[in-house]
Design a protein around this motif. Structure first.
Motif, PDB file in Angstrom:
ATOM      1  N   GLU A  79      24.671   2.356 -40.457  1.00 11.19           N
ATOM      2  CA  GLU A  79      25.537   1.827 -39.396  1.00 11.19           C
ATOM      3  C   GLU A  79      25.288   0.343 -39.176  1.00 11.19           C
ATOM      4  N   ARG A  80      24.018  -0.048 -39.342  1.00 12.24           N
ATOM      5  CA  ARG A  80      23.689  -1.453 -39.139  1.00 12.24           C
ATOM      6  C   ARG A  80      24.416  -2.338 -40.151  1.00 12.24           C
ATOM      7  N   THR A  81      24.482  -1.889 -41.427  1.00 12.33           N
ATOM      8  CA  THR A  81      25.166  -2.661 -42.457  1.00 12.33           C
ATOM      9  C   THR A  81      26.646  -2.770 -42.162  1.00 12.33           C
ATOM     10  N   VAL A  82      27.256  -1.671 -41.714  1.00 16.29           N
ATOM     11  CA  VAL A  82      28.680  -1.683 -41.367  1.00 16.29           C
ATOM     12  C   VAL A  82      28.935  -2.635 -40.203  1.00 16.29           C
ATOM     13  N   ALA A  83      28.029  -2.602 -39.232  1.00 12.48           N
ATOM     14  CA  ALA A  83      28.187  -3.498 -38.081  1.00 12.48           C
ATOM     15  C   ALA A  83      28.084  -4.957 -38.510  1.00 12.48           C
ATOM     16  N   GLU A  84      27.152  -5.254 -39.409  1.00 14.35           N
ATOM     17  CA  GLU A  84      27.015  -6.623 -39.898  1.00 14.35           C
ATOM     18  C   GLU A  84      28.247  -7.052 -40.674  1.00 14.35           C
ATOM     19  N   LEU A  85      28.818  -6.126 -41.441  1.00 18.73           N
ATOM     20  CA  LEU A  85      30.021  -6.435 -42.198  1.00 18.73           C
ATOM     21  C   LEU A  85      31.178  -6.778 -41.254  1.00 18.73           C
ATOM     22  N   LYS A  86      31.326  -5.981 -40.204  1.00 23.55           N
ATOM     23  CA  LYS A  86      32.413  -6.247 -39.250  1.00 23.55           C
ATOM     24  C   LYS A  86      32.217  -7.594 -38.580  1.00 23.55           C
ATOM     25  N   SER A  87      30.960  -7.918 -38.279  1.00 17.69           N
ATOM     26  CA  SER A  87      30.678  -9.217 -37.663  1.00 17.69           C
ATOM     27  C   SER A  87      31.041 -10.368 -38.597  1.00 17.69           C
ATOM     28  N   ILE A  88      30.716 -10.200 -39.874  1.00 18.31           N
ATOM     29  CA  ILE A  88      31.034 -11.233 -40.865  1.00 18.31           C
ATOM     30  C   ILE A  88      32.542 -11.403 -40.985  1.00 18.31           C
ATOM     31  N   MET A  89      33.259 -10.303 -41.006  1.00 20.30           N
ATOM     32  CA  MET A  89      34.707 -10.371 -41.180  1.00 20.30           C
ATOM     33  C   MET A  89      35.374 -11.030 -39.980  1.00 20.30           C
ATOM     34  N   ILE A  94      39.171 -12.426 -41.201  1.00 20.88           N
ATOM     35  CA  ILE A  94      39.909 -11.607 -42.150  1.00 20.88           C
ATOM     36  C   ILE A  94      39.840 -10.154 -41.688  1.00 20.88           C
ATOM     37  N   SER A  95      40.907  -9.426 -41.925  1.00 20.14           N
ATOM     38  CA  SER A  95      40.918  -7.994 -41.585  1.00 20.14           C
ATOM     39  C   SER A  95      41.166  -7.198 -42.848  1.00 20.14           C
ATOM     40  N   MET A  96      41.122  -5.876 -42.721  1.00 19.36           N
ATOM     41  CA  MET A  96      41.255  -5.004 -43.880  1.00 19.36           C
ATOM     42  C   MET A  96      42.590  -5.187 -44.592  1.00 19.36           C
ATOM     43  N   LEU A  97      43.654  -5.411 -43.853  1.00 20.54           N
ATOM     44  CA  LEU A  97      44.980  -5.416 -44.445  1.00 20.54           C
ATOM     45  C   LEU A  97      45.503  -6.819 -44.739  1.00 20.54           C
ATOM     46  N   ALA A 156      27.236  -7.966 -47.265  1.00 21.80           N
ATOM     47  CA  ALA A 156      26.759  -7.983 -45.883  1.00 21.80           C
ATOM     48  C   ALA A 156      25.264  -7.730 -45.809  1.00 21.80           C
ATOM     49  N   LEU A 157      24.763  -6.768 -46.586  1.00 24.45           N
ATOM     50  CA  LEU A 157      23.329  -6.470 -46.593  1.00 24.45           C
ATOM     51  C   LEU A 157      22.528  -7.649 -47.122  1.00 24.45           C
ATOM     52  N   ALA A 158      23.025  -8.311 -48.153  1.00 25.32           N
ATOM     53  CA  ALA A 158      22.303  -9.438 -48.738  1.00 25.32           C
ATOM     54  C   ALA A 158      22.249 -10.630 -47.800  1.00 25.32           C
ATOM     55  N   ILE A 159      23.340 -10.901 -47.079  1.00 32.83           N
ATOM     56  CA  ILE A 159      23.366 -12.043 -46.156  1.00 32.83           C
ATOM     57  C   ILE A 159      22.338 -11.873 -45.053  1.00 32.83           C
ATOM     58  N   SER A 160      22.183 -10.669 -44.561  1.00 31.63           N
ATOM     59  CA  SER A 160      21.276 -10.449 -43.433  1.00 31.63           C
ATOM     60  C   SER A 160      19.828 -10.208 -43.857  1.00 31.63           C
ATOM     61  N   ASN A 161      19.565 -10.008 -45.144  1.00 31.00           N
ATOM     62  CA  ASN A 161      18.205  -9.653 -45.562  1.00 31.00           C
ATOM     63  C   ASN A 161      17.648 -10.532 -46.679  1.00 31.00           C
ATOM     64  N   SER A 162      18.276 -11.659 -46.946  1.00 32.48           N
ATOM     65  CA  SER A 162      17.742 -12.560 -47.974  1.00 32.48           C
ATOM     66  C   SER A 162      17.834 -13.990 -47.477  1.00 32.48           C
ATOM     67  N   PHE A 206      37.657 -11.983 -49.686  1.00 31.45           N
ATOM     68  CA  PHE A 206      36.515 -11.851 -48.779  1.00 31.45           C
ATOM     69  C   PHE A 206      35.312 -12.618 -49.320  1.00 31.45           C
ATOM     70  N   ALA A 207      34.999 -12.453 -50.613  1.00 25.43           N
ATOM     71  CA  ALA A 207      33.842 -13.118 -51.199  1.00 25.43           C
ATOM     72  C   ALA A 207      34.013 -14.632 -51.187  1.00 25.43           C
ATOM     73  N   LYS A 208      35.223 -15.111 -51.422  1.00 24.55           N
ATOM     74  CA  LYS A 208      35.455 -16.560 -51.391  1.00 24.55           C
ATOM     75  C   LYS A 208      35.209 -17.123 -49.993  1.00 24.55           C
ATOM     76  N   LEU A 209      35.736 -16.437 -48.973  1.00 22.58           N
ATOM     77  CA  LEU A 209      35.572 -16.915 -47.601  1.00 22.58           C
ATOM     78  C   LEU A 209      34.114 -16.866 -47.156  1.00 22.58           C
ATOM     79  N   VAL A 210      33.395 -15.823 -47.552  1.00 23.94           N
ATOM     80  CA  VAL A 210      31.974 -15.720 -47.190  1.00 23.94           C
ATOM     81  C   VAL A 210      31.183 -16.840 -47.845  1.00 23.94           C
ATOM     82  N   SER A 211      31.457 -17.141 -49.127  1.00 22.99           N
ATOM     83  CA  SER A 211      30.715 -18.205 -49.818  1.00 22.99           C
ATOM     84  C   SER A 211      30.926 -19.548 -49.132  1.00 22.99           C
TER      85      SER A 211
END
Length: 862
Positions: free
Chosen positions: A756-766, A771-774, A801-807, A828-833
């Motif tokens: 759940e923590r990873t999903v929560a971090e992903l939603k926070s990043i998005m 950006i949204s799912m659609l 999401a897991l890598a951003i919060s743990n590395s 998504f990957a382009k915007l995160v980078s």
């Protein structure tokens, strides 16, 4: 005369044969001169008096008083005993010629007095029969009794020193030859040659070179000995320089000279030079003999170049040279490596014709050939017919059963060896271990590996290599690394096979640090100089996401071949650097390396990434003229991809329609991707039908066609099977792995359990990147985006999401995905980078995506 330095049929150098004694010996009056000279001279100062102090040619005998009259040095000839010495010497010669060596020795030992002629007769009898240890022993006794050899006998003794590698006695004879002046006159070239050959055979190349340089007269045998010494010491360039010098000084090399060089180069694996020397040999008017051809055939076989070995064998037969047993055995081994049953059977018939089929060497090769060709019954029959089986016979049969998948039969024979008293060696054990691993019985293989040393057989590097290669082949990469580490802990030195076995296991993004670990081991053991290892390292660094590491290995490697250049060019292409790839191509041509098929395919792709279609077409249409390479399917696929990227879809289809080859999956996949991206439903549908007809069950093709149907709607007539498989089965193969702090985490779309923590971090990043799912990039909903919303989040988003919060923020994020990325995840990957200023590397089934600063190396075309 020419020294016989020719290699044996096994292409191992034959020991030197020295000039035979003259047919007519010197008269008795002549041989007294050296005795008298020695009697009047002070004792010799021999070079090894400390280690063999008794060897001093004393003035008085050391034998018991009862034997004193026989051994006391004579101040001059005794007329009363002279006829008896002559008759006894003739009797020794008679017994020796009749093969009664024991009787000859009885006469010799019973002589009251022995002059130089008697010693020459006895020593000559032993030398002719190759009993060189007895020659050396007699020589020591002779000098101890005060008899000094003449130039002919000293040649015999030096010959024995060469064969027995008795350096001390050889040095004493050399000293004596100098003292007696045998090394100064032109007619004493045989003595100088014998000294030279003795030093060469004893491994004293430096002393041999000094003797060679002081010789005023040199014949063919002199040059042969020196060339052989250089080849024996792996001084290849020096050997070829000597070949040039001897021809420059007017001595033409003979067949032995050429054979020495050719067999040495062939044995070392440098077969290109060996073939070059063969051409020079034929141009000089010297016809290659069976030793020449056998050296080449055997060399090619041992270098796993079986096709070239058979070509040499055919050339030999066309030249009218009859093969010997070793040649036939080597040619059969070449057929075994190439799985050429018919040619092997022809050689079998020839072996029967010439009578070498019962030879254990030919028998072993036949067993291996029939076993590798799947004719295990024939292999067993040949094995049973071998009269005197050696360990290689047993190993060949055990390997035959193991390779054919009959591990039970192999183990039965393995146990039978012990019951028959045949000692199993490490190769036998390795064959069994390899057989079990190849057939998937890893547990039994490890059990035998553990049993080896308790059974008195020491494990070698090959034993460890088999476990490592087998683990990699069966997909157990972590186990392969553990074995590799255990091997180093036990101080077992890895070889190039070890490295080449384990490197492919870590040629991926999540094994970056393991590649560095293996590289450290390579550097420690100085294995990086091997071309194959350097090429494997370049490839591994590239695929693990470290282009700088790949370039560093390439720049440090001096012996670059075409494979090395291809590796670095493909590395730049993989990382989205087409300009650098083209620069490397130019550099390669400047260094005189000609491109091959792989090079030209890469260069066409590089021009495509840069959008230079005309330059790519110039390469493609002129490659036959410029490089003598006909375009193959890969080149056509690259051209279709280029034309598709530039939107010239009709030209791409025309190229496919006109190509003289059958289009492959890659060709139609390139057209389908281009047609889908550019919205050409007609060509996309056509390409989809062709792909389905070639490989309907390929998951990648199913995904491409699945996306096509959603792009064009129901108007696309996709085969029913593809539509049926587009649901859950495709979803099950969607997984990815990510490396974080040297640990690998696996994610799979559709998992019931997600942190759940990873999903929560992903939603926070998005939320932060807006950006949204659609959200889509082109206004048309992607099927993958809809699925993501309805069923589960795509796994690469969770991994990021897991890598951003743990590395650490400076660490690149490395993700491997087993299917093609969807556009939503790509965006998504382009915007995160860009937002988090992180480099993200994602390897999907199609290409390596390198995200940095909001851009991808694929330029949104994949």
């Amino acid at each position: 005369m020419e020294l016989l330095l020719a290699p044996l049929p096994s292409i191992l150098p034959r020991p030197h044969q020295f000039p035979p004694l003259p047919a007519s010996r010197p008269r008795h009056g002549r041989i007294q001169e050296p005795i008298m000279a020695f009697a009047q001279a002070p004792p010799l100062a021999l070079p090894f008096q400390e280690s063999r102090s008794s060897f001093q040619a004393p003035r008085h005998s050391t034998r018991p008083p009862s034997q004193e009259p026989r051994t006391h040095p004579l101040p001059g000839p005794s007329l009363r005993s002279e006829p008896r010495i002559v008759s006894d010497t003739k009797l020794i010669t008679m017994h020796s010629c009749a093969g009664r060596l024991v009787d000859a020795r009885k006469v010799f030992d019973g002589m009251a007095r022995r002059d130089l002629l008697a010693w020459s007769a006895m020593i000559g009898a032993y030398a002719i029969r190759g009993m060189y240890s007895d020659v050396s022993a007699l020589a020591v006794t002779m000098v101890r009794e005060g008899v000094i050899p003449d130039r002919f006998l000293i040649t015999r003794i030096l010959q024995a020193c060469a064969y027995t590698e008795d350096l001390e006695l050889g040095m004493a004879m050399h000293s004596l030859a100098i003292r007696k002046g045998f090394m100064e006159r032109t007619r004493d070239v045989p003595v100088g040659n014998s000294v030279l050959a003795m030093y060469v055979k004893c491994g004293e190349l430096g002393r041999a070179r000094r003797v060679f340089e002081k010789m005023g007269q040199r014949d063919l045998g002199t040059w042969n000995s020196m060339i052989f010494g250089c080849c024996q010491s792996s001084e290849w360039e020096e050997a070829r320089r000597l070949l040039h010098d001897m021809r420059h000084e007017g001595t033409e090399p003979g067949v032995v000279t050429w054979n020495t060089l050719i067999s040495s180069y062939a044995r070392s694996g440098d077969l290109d030079v060996a073939m070059e020397l063969l051409e020079q040999m034929e141009e000089s008017g010297v016809a290659p003999d069976v030793v020449t051809w056998t050296s080449l055939v055997s060399g090619f076989v041992h270098s796993d170049r079986g096709d070239e070995a058979l070509q040499c064998f055919i050339r030999m037969r066309l030249a009218g040279v009859e093969p010997n047993g070793m040649t036939i055995a080597s040619a059969i081994s070449a057929c075994a490596s190439l799985r050429l049953l018919n040619q092997g059977m022809e050689l079998h018939c020839h072996a029967i014709k010439v009578g070498s089929v019962n030879n254990v060497l030919s028998g072993n090769s036949l067993v291996d050939m029939y076993a590798k060709c799947g004719e295990i019954v024939a292999a067993k029959r040949i094995f049973n017919e071998i009269p005197e089986k050696d360990i290689f016979s047993w190993n060949s049969m055990v390997a035959g059963y193991a390779q054919a998948g009959y591990c039970g039969k192999a183990y039965e024979l393995f146990c039978k060896m012990e019951s028959l008293g045949v000692r199993r060696n490490v190769i036998t054990w390795n064959i069994m271990i390899s057989g079990y691993i190849r057939n998937g019985d890893d547990e039994r293989a490890f059990e035998l590996f553990q049993m080896m040393e308790s059974c008195g057989v020491k494990r070698d590097t090959a034993s460890w290599n088999i476990l490592i290669a087998g683990s990699v082949h069966n997909g157990h990469f972590d186990r392969a690394l553990r074995i590799f580490r255990q091997m180093q802990a036990l101080l077992v030195r890895p070889d190039y096979i070890t490295i080449l076995s384990i490197i492919p296991a870590f040629a991926n993004l999540v094994a970056f640090w393991k590649v560095r670990e293996v590289h450290a081991c390579i550097f420690h053991h100085n294995l990086e100089i091997d071309a194959k290892i350097a090429n494997a390292l370049i490839n591994a660094y590239s695929k693990s996401g470290d282009l700088a590491g790949a370039c560093a290995v390439f720049d440090r490697h001096s012996s670059r071949n075409i494979i090395t250049w291809n590796c670095i060019i493909l590395a730049h292409l993989l990382h989205g650097s087409p300009s650098e790839a083209l620069d490397r191509f130019c550099q390669m041509k400047q260094e005189g390396v000609l491109p091959d098929n792989t090079t030209l395919t890469a260069i066409i792709k590089a021009y495509g990434l840069k959008g230079k279609v005309s330059e790519a077409e110039e390469i493609f249409y002129n490659m036959t003229h410029d490089y003598n390479i006909a375009p193959d399917v890969d080149h056509y696929a690259a051209m279709v991809d280029i034309l598709g990227r530039s939107g010239r879809l009709e030209e791409a289809y025309e190229l496919i329609d006109e190509m003289p080859l059958i289009p492959s999956l890659a060709v139609w996949e390139a057209l389908l991707s281009a047609a889908t991206i550019h919205g050409n439903v007609r060509l996309a549908n056509l390409a989809a039908r062709e792909l389905v007809s070639i490989e309907p069950s390929d998951p990648r093709i199913q995904r491409l066609i699945y996306n096509l149907q959603d792009l064009a709607g129901k108007s696309v007539d996709v085969p029913h099977m593809i539509v049926f498989n587009k649901g859950r089965e495709l979803e099950e193969v969607d997984s990815c792995s990510v490396e974080i702090e040297n640990k690998v985490y696996l994610f799979s779309t559709g998992d019931n359990f997600v942190l759940e923590r990873t999903v929560a971090e992903l939603k926070s990043i998005m939320v932060q990147i807006g950006i949204s799912m659609l959200n889509t990039s082109n206004g048309t909903p992607d099927v993958e985006e809809e699925k993501e919303e309805l069923s589960a989040i795509h796994c690469e988003k969770l991994a990021i999401a897991l890598a951003i919060s743990n590395s650490p923020p400076f660490r690149s994020i490395r993700v491997i995905k087993n299917v093609r990325m969807c556009r939503h995840c790509h965006t998504f990957a382009k915007l995160v980078s860009e937002k988090y200023e992180r480099q993200i590397l994602i390897k999907d089934s199609n290409c390596l995506h390198k995200f940095k600063g909001g851009k991808c190396s694929c330029e949104d075309y994949w």
